[in-house]
Every structure is written in structure tokens, then in C-alpha cells.
Write an enzyme that holds these catalytic residues in place. Structure first.
Site, short mmCIF file in Angstrom:
data_model
loop_
_atom_site.label_atom_id
_atom_site.label_comp_id
_atom_site.label_asym_id
_atom_site.label_seq_id
_atom_site.Cartn_x
_atom_site.Cartn_y
_atom_site.Cartn_z
N TYR A 71 0.74 -1.64 0.19
CA TYR A 71 -0.24 0.36 0.27
C TYR A 71 0.90 1.28 -0.08
CZ TYR A 71 -3.02 3.54 1.11
OH TYR A 71 -4.39 5.33 1.33
N LYS A 127 1.56 3.91 -3.25
CA LYS A 127 0.83 5.13 -3.42
C LYS A 127 1.94 6.13 -3.73
CE LYS A 127 -3.17 6.06 -2.55
NZ LYS A 127 -4.41 6.34 -3.70
#
Length: 373
Positions: free
Chosen positions: A155, A159
Site C-alpha cells: 500500500y 501510493k
């Protein structure tokens, strides 16, 4: 400014829906296209029943489908990209997260260039900045300090790389002329009505005699209300379309917080839910250094078993760091460049969220009553 149109990806999500609600109040907006892989029936109905003169087009499609994205972007003035897979627990396969968060963003940027969309706003995350260590203390950090996550967990990594792609695309030449202008917003932990994280916390507590789980007793965060994050996206859309403001915004990233008090994640959950009889877990908690060491051991076991079995640790080092750190940021740069001021006060945000939690409690009671009949 002349009439314009906006595509919102992830429009069926927690943040995406709030952005769409605020877009409905924008002057000269002629069309909103709401895109998601799947819309719940109630969300789809909500979009179709909006009382507005603005054209609302509901699109269900995969962000990995480049042809579909190009069609979705045709004739659009601004793209607000919120679609993402959020997972810090390791449950969702790494490749799935990388595909949606990174490859999907790259696909959308290319679609914007091919369809000559001039403005792109990326919903990033404070996770792209860290925290990298539970020992590190960041209080009211800012953009000039250039904090960057070093985690390889899917994650924060996806990002971070997606944000880099968005900011690097600023200044790209569009297919029929003109230039792509981009910016990224890095909200803190987002709370508010329909928060999936708060919903899970409350539902779990309802099954445990209203005792809230211990998720971040040793943290210091500055959570941000979903309505204020949505408002920052609206201001960014205005800013990139304004010839006077746009030069200061292009290629920039902004931390988005509000006036919610600095507090631990556990304190936030308790403050929002105590009206309904919830109480914090008073049992003894392991200190963060020991949790971190245990997480390392669990990750090692997971790695050793990976050739024959997919073992998902109950927690990992990234999660321990995230929920055990002092990591807060100021919104002064967004205030300066975007004209951002929180739209909703802490007191109002607290009340709205607490009232929504009350509906979850009521639904739970009704479910129990139905089962007992």
C-alpha cells in the site's frame, strides 16, 4: 470560467461519494462522470436520484482497462482520481494492490493525455511520507521537509510510486495541444460517516460487549474529517482551472488535515462512540518495541512458509509503526495555495460521525431482535 466537466474515479467509495456531493454545488459544472469497478445498488440509485441540473453519468469499469478509461476521459476538463485498494494488513495480494494503485494511475494519466484532459488531481495518502520508525517524532510536519516512506509494503509503496508518476506527468503535452497540469493531496487518516475502518471497529466492539479494540493506543495522529478532505479536492479542481492560481499548484503535493485535535487512534474511536456506551479496552498492552519484534518474527514465518502456504500475520511491522508513532502534519501550504480552510469544525464532525455510529448500533440491535424471534 467556462462550463466544465469532471470525472471522479472511486466515486462509490467513502471519499469519492463526498467529493461528488460537493461537486454538485459547483458553478458552471455541466457533467459529472462517476467511475468505479462496482457500485452498490443504493449508491447507484443515489446518483440517479440527485436533484440537480448537472448531468450525472454512472460508469462501471476497470481502471486496468485502458480503452475504457480513454472513453471515460473524452471531453472531460478535470479528473479527480480517488480509486485505490487500501490494505495495510497484508490480506489482499500484493500484485492486486500494485495493479490498481500504481498501474491504474499510470493508465489513467495516459488516458488523460490521449483524451487531452488538462487537469488531474490525485488522492494520495500521508502513508507516502511514512512513518518509517516508531521512534521518529514528526509534529506538524510540512511539505518542505520532504518526508518519504521507505516501506516496501504494497500500500505505501504503490501510493508513493503513483504519486511520483502523477507529479512527473505535470507539464506533459496533450494529444490535441495544451498541457496536463497535476497535483496530489495527502490526507491524514480520514474519519467520518461511512468510514469502513470505523464501521469495522464498531461492529467488532458490538460483538465484544461494547469494548473497543486496541488499535493505536501509543500513537499521536491528526485525523481529518472526510468532508474536509473532499473540500480540499474541490479547491484543487478550482485552482488548477484558474490561470492565476494554477502555476503555484502545478506539480505540487499538499498535506490535508483540519482542526481535529491530535490524539491516538484509540482515543478517536472512543471519543466518537462513547455516547453509545462504548468503552476502551483497559487490558494491558504490549509495548511498541516488543510488538515490532513480534511482527518481525511473524513476517519471517510468513516468508519461510510462502513456498507451500500463504500465512497472513495478524499484524506486521508497517502496521505497528503506523499505529505506534507520533506523525502529524500542518495544512498551511494548502491554505496558502488552495485557499483551504476546513469546511466542517471538529465539533460538527464529531457530532455527525457519532450520530452515524448510532445508526450502526441500531442496525445491530434490529439484527439481534430478528434472530431472536
Amino acid at each position: 470560467m467556462p462550463g466544465w466537466s469532471c470525472l471522479v474515479t472511486g466515486a462509490g467509495g467513502f471519499l469519492g461519494q463526498r467529493i461528488v456531493q460537493l461537486l454538485m454545488q459547483e458553478k458552471d459544472l455541466e457533467e459529472i462522470r462517476v467511475l468505479d469497478k462496482f457500485f452498490r445498488p443504493e449508491t447507484r440509485e443515489q446518483f440517479f436520484n440527485l436533484d440537480t441540473n448537472i448531468k450525472v453519468t454512472v460508469l462501471e469499469g476497470d481502471i486496468l482497462d485502458t480503452q475504457y478509461l480513454r472513453k471515460a476521459c473524452q471531453g472531460i476538463s478535470v479528473v479527480i482520481h480517488t480509486a485505490a485498494v487500501i490494505d495495510v494488513t497484508g490480506v489482499i495480494p500484493r500484485q492486486t494492490i500494485l495493479d490498481v494503485n500504481l498501474k491504474g494511475t499510470q493508465n489513467l494519466l495516459e488516458a488523460c493525455i490521449q483524451a487531452s484532459v488538462p487537469a488531474f488531481i490525485f488522492s494520495s495518502s500521508v502513508d507516502v511520507a511514512g512513518p518509517n520508525s516508531y521512534k521518529e517524532i514528526i509534529l506538524n510536519g510540512n511539505e518542505e521537509e520532504h518526508h518519504e516512506s521507505i516501506w516496501s509494503d504494497p500500500y505505501p509503496y504503490s501510493k508513493k510510486m503513483a504519486e511520483k508518476a502523477v507529479l512527473a506527468a505535470n507539464g506533459s503535452m496533450l494529444k490535441i495541444g495544451g498541457t496536463l497540469h497535476t497535483c496530489a493531496l495527502r490526507p491524514m487518516y480520514i474519519y467520518g460517516e461511512r468510514s469502513p475502518f470505523i464501521s469495522n471497529t464498531i461492529i467488532t466492539a458490538l460483538k465484544n460487549k461494547n469494548i473497543l479494540g486496541c488499535t493505536g493506543k501509543f500513537s499521536t495522529a491528526n485525523p481529518v474529517y472526510v468532508g474536509n478532505v473532499a473540500w480540499a479536492h474541490i479547491l484543487a479542481a478550482r485552482g488548477l482551472r484558474d490561470p492565476k492560481k494554477s502555476p503555484n499548484i502545478q506539480g505540487e503535493f499538499y498535506y490535508i488535515s483540519d482542526d481535529t485535535p491530535h490524539q491516538s487512534y484509540d482515543d478517536l474511536n472512543y471519543t466518537l462512540s462513547k455516547e453509545w456506551g462504548f468503552c476502551p479496552d483497559s487490558s494491558w498492552s504490549l509495548p511498541v518495541p516488543l510488538l515490532y519484534w513480534l511482527a518481525f518474527m511473524l513476517e519471517t514465518v510468513s516468508f519461510l512458509l510462502s513456498p507451500i502456504y500463504r500465512f497472513i500475520p495478524p499484524f506486521n511491522r508497517h502496521l505497528v509503526t503506523l499505529t505506534g508513532s507520533t506523525f502529524t502534519f500542518s495544512y498551511k501550504k494548502a491554505q496558502r495555495d488552495l485557499g483551504y480552510e476546513p469546511l466542517v469544525s471538529w465539533e460538527e464532525a464529531k457530532q455527525k460521525t457519532s450520530e452515524w455510529i448510532g445508526t450502526l448500533v441500531e442496525q445491530h440491535r434490529e439484527t439481534l431482535d430478528t434472530k431472536s424471534q
